[in-house]
Design a protein around this motif. Structure first.
Motif, PDB file in Angstrom:
ATOM      1  N   GLN A 179      -1.600   0.969  -1.422  1.00  0.00           N
ATOM      2  CA  GLN A 179      -1.637   1.045  -2.880  1.00  0.00           C
ATOM      3  C   GLN A 179      -0.258   1.438  -3.383  1.00  0.00           C
ATOM      4  OE1 GLN A 179      -4.273   4.093  -4.565  1.00  0.00           O
ATOM      5  NE2 GLN A 179      -4.832   2.677  -6.207  1.00  0.00           N
ATOM      6  N   ALA A 180       0.439   0.498  -3.972  1.00  0.00           N
ATOM      7  CA  ALA A 180       1.740   0.795  -4.564  1.00  0.00           C
ATOM      8  C   ALA A 180       1.547   1.723  -5.761  1.00  0.00           C
ATOM      9  CB  ALA A 180       2.429  -0.491  -4.994  1.00  0.00           C
ATOM     10  N   PRO A 181       2.558   2.504  -6.114  1.00  0.00           N
ATOM     11  CA  PRO A 181       2.413   3.457  -7.225  1.00  0.00           C
ATOM     12  C   PRO A 181       1.923   2.782  -8.500  1.00  0.00           C
ATOM     13  CG  PRO A 181       4.436   3.876  -6.031  1.00  0.00           C
ATOM     14  CD  PRO A 181       3.874   2.611  -5.455  1.00  0.00           C
ATOM     15  N   GLY A 182       0.823   3.288  -9.040  1.00  0.00           N
ATOM     16  CA  GLY A 182       0.271   2.766 -10.281  1.00  0.00           C
ATOM     17  C   GLY A 182      -0.424   1.422 -10.174  1.00  0.00           C
ATOM     18  N   LEU A 192       1.422   8.774   1.772  1.00  0.00           N
ATOM     19  CA  LEU A 192       2.446   8.203   0.888  1.00  0.00           C
ATOM     20  C   LEU A 192       3.699   7.932   1.717  1.00  0.00           C
ATOM     21  CD1 LEU A 192       3.655   7.369  -1.808  1.00  0.00           C
ATOM     22  CD2 LEU A 192       4.208   9.787  -2.229  1.00  0.00           C
ATOM     23  N   GLY A 218      -4.051  10.871  -8.016  1.00  0.00           N
ATOM     24  CA  GLY A 218      -3.463  11.612  -6.913  1.00  0.00           C
ATOM     25  C   GLY A 218      -4.382  11.836  -5.730  1.00  0.00           C
ATOM     26  N   THR A 269       7.016   0.633  -0.460  1.00  0.00           N
ATOM     27  CA  THR A 269       6.674   1.999  -0.858  1.00  0.00           C
ATOM     28  C   THR A 269       5.268   2.009  -1.441  1.00  0.00           C
ATOM     29  OG1 THR A 269       8.951   2.670  -1.277  1.00  0.00           O
ATOM     30  CG2 THR A 269       7.222   3.867  -2.472  1.00  0.00           C
ATOM     31  N   ALA A 270       4.398   2.809  -0.846  1.00  0.00           N
ATOM     32  CA  ALA A 270       2.989   2.821  -1.240  1.00  0.00           C
ATOM     33  C   ALA A 270       2.276   3.949  -0.513  1.00  0.00           C
ATOM     34  CB  ALA A 270       2.320   1.493  -0.883  1.00  0.00           C
ATOM     35  N   THR A 271       1.065   4.221  -0.970  1.00  0.00           N
ATOM     36  CA  THR A 271       0.166   5.076  -0.197  1.00  0.00           C
ATOM     37  C   THR A 271      -0.660   4.169   0.704  1.00  0.00           C
ATOM     38  OG1 THR A 271       0.052   6.731  -1.954  1.00  0.00           O
ATOM     39  CG2 THR A 271      -1.682   6.772  -0.294  1.00  0.00           C
ATOM     40  N   THR A 287       7.453   6.413   1.515  1.00  0.00           N
ATOM     41  CA  THR A 287       8.552   6.022   0.643  1.00  0.00           C
ATOM     42  C   THR A 287       9.628   5.347   1.474  1.00  0.00           C
ATOM     43  OG1 THR A 287       8.097   7.881  -0.830  1.00  0.00           O
ATOM     44  CG2 THR A 287      10.271   6.838  -1.014  1.00  0.00           C
TER      45      THR A 287
END
Lengths: 106, 121
Positions: B41-44, B116, A40, B92-94, B118
């Motif tokens: 950076q895509a989620p995960g 982030l 996070g 969708t990413a940060t 979305t």
């Protein structure tokens, strides 16, 4: 796929030394950098120019380079060091990244 | 110490344009040795380079995003901007901005705090 190759995971016992490697042809000519990213949070630069450490980064973190490989060494690992670590390098044309290494301290 | 502060919306509708700005302080966006980049950076997932710009306007783009990305730099406002057109769910990413020196690093690279974004209707 990533231009720099890192192990996907590394485990270390508290107080021991962890080493994370990063390999790629670009590293023979360009400097390596290392980022620490906790869940996070934004990545934090911990090593630049292969082995230099920003002034606010713990001395427990060190970097080295040999040929096409750079290595991040974490001495006296602590629970707070558990994080994802990314290597990257800057070329004249782009930034290249490793896929990241999850460090587990257990 | 160089500081980068990002701004921009956290949600964009599909097919619209994502626009993010990164303001530079503690140093000059017009510095000859500094290059300004966007990374996502895509989620995960891991980090993906998007593009880099120099204050002269010279740019480099990721081949996979080249057709949809545009970078610009505004030296009077000490900032640089990313525009990504025709966004889709996979965008969708940060998103992070960063500054680094070439050909050698006399100072540590600097990273923004991340935004982030979305993509959703």
């Amino acid at each position: 796929s990533y231009e720099l190759t890192q192990p996907s995971s590394v485990s270390v016992s508290p107080g021991q030394t962890a080493r994370i490697t990063c390999s790629g042809a670009v590293l023979a000519q360009k400097y390596g950098r290392w980022l620490q990213q906790k869940p996070g949070q934004a990545p934090v630069l911990i090593i630049f120019k292969d082995d230099e450490r920003p002034s606010d980064i713990s001395e427990r973190f060190s970097g080295s380079s040999s040929g096409t490989t750079v290595t991040l060494t974490i001495s006296g690992a602590q629970a707070e060091d558990e994080a994802d670590y990314y290597c990257y390098s800057a070329t004249d044309n782009n930034l290249v990244f490793g896929g990241g290494t999850k460090l587990t301290v257990l | 110490q160089l500081q980068l502060e990002q701004s921009g919306p956290g949600q964009v509708r599909p097919s619209e344009t994502l626009s993010l700005t990164c303001r530079v302080s503690g140093g000059s966006v017009s510095s000859a040795s500094y290059y300004w980049a966007w990374i996502r950076q895509a989620p995960g997932k891991g980090l993906e380079w998007i593009a880099t710009i120099h204050h002269t306007g010279a740019t480099q783009y990721s081949p996979s995003l080249r057709s949809r990305v545009m970078l610009s730099v505004d030296t009077s406002k000490h900032q640089f901007t990313l525009k990504l057109t025709s966004v889709r769910a996979t965008d969708t990413a940060t998103y992070f901005c960063a500054g680094y020196q070439l050909p050698t690093s006399f100072r540590p690279d600097s990273w923004g705090q991340g935004t982030l974004v979305t993509v959703s209707s």
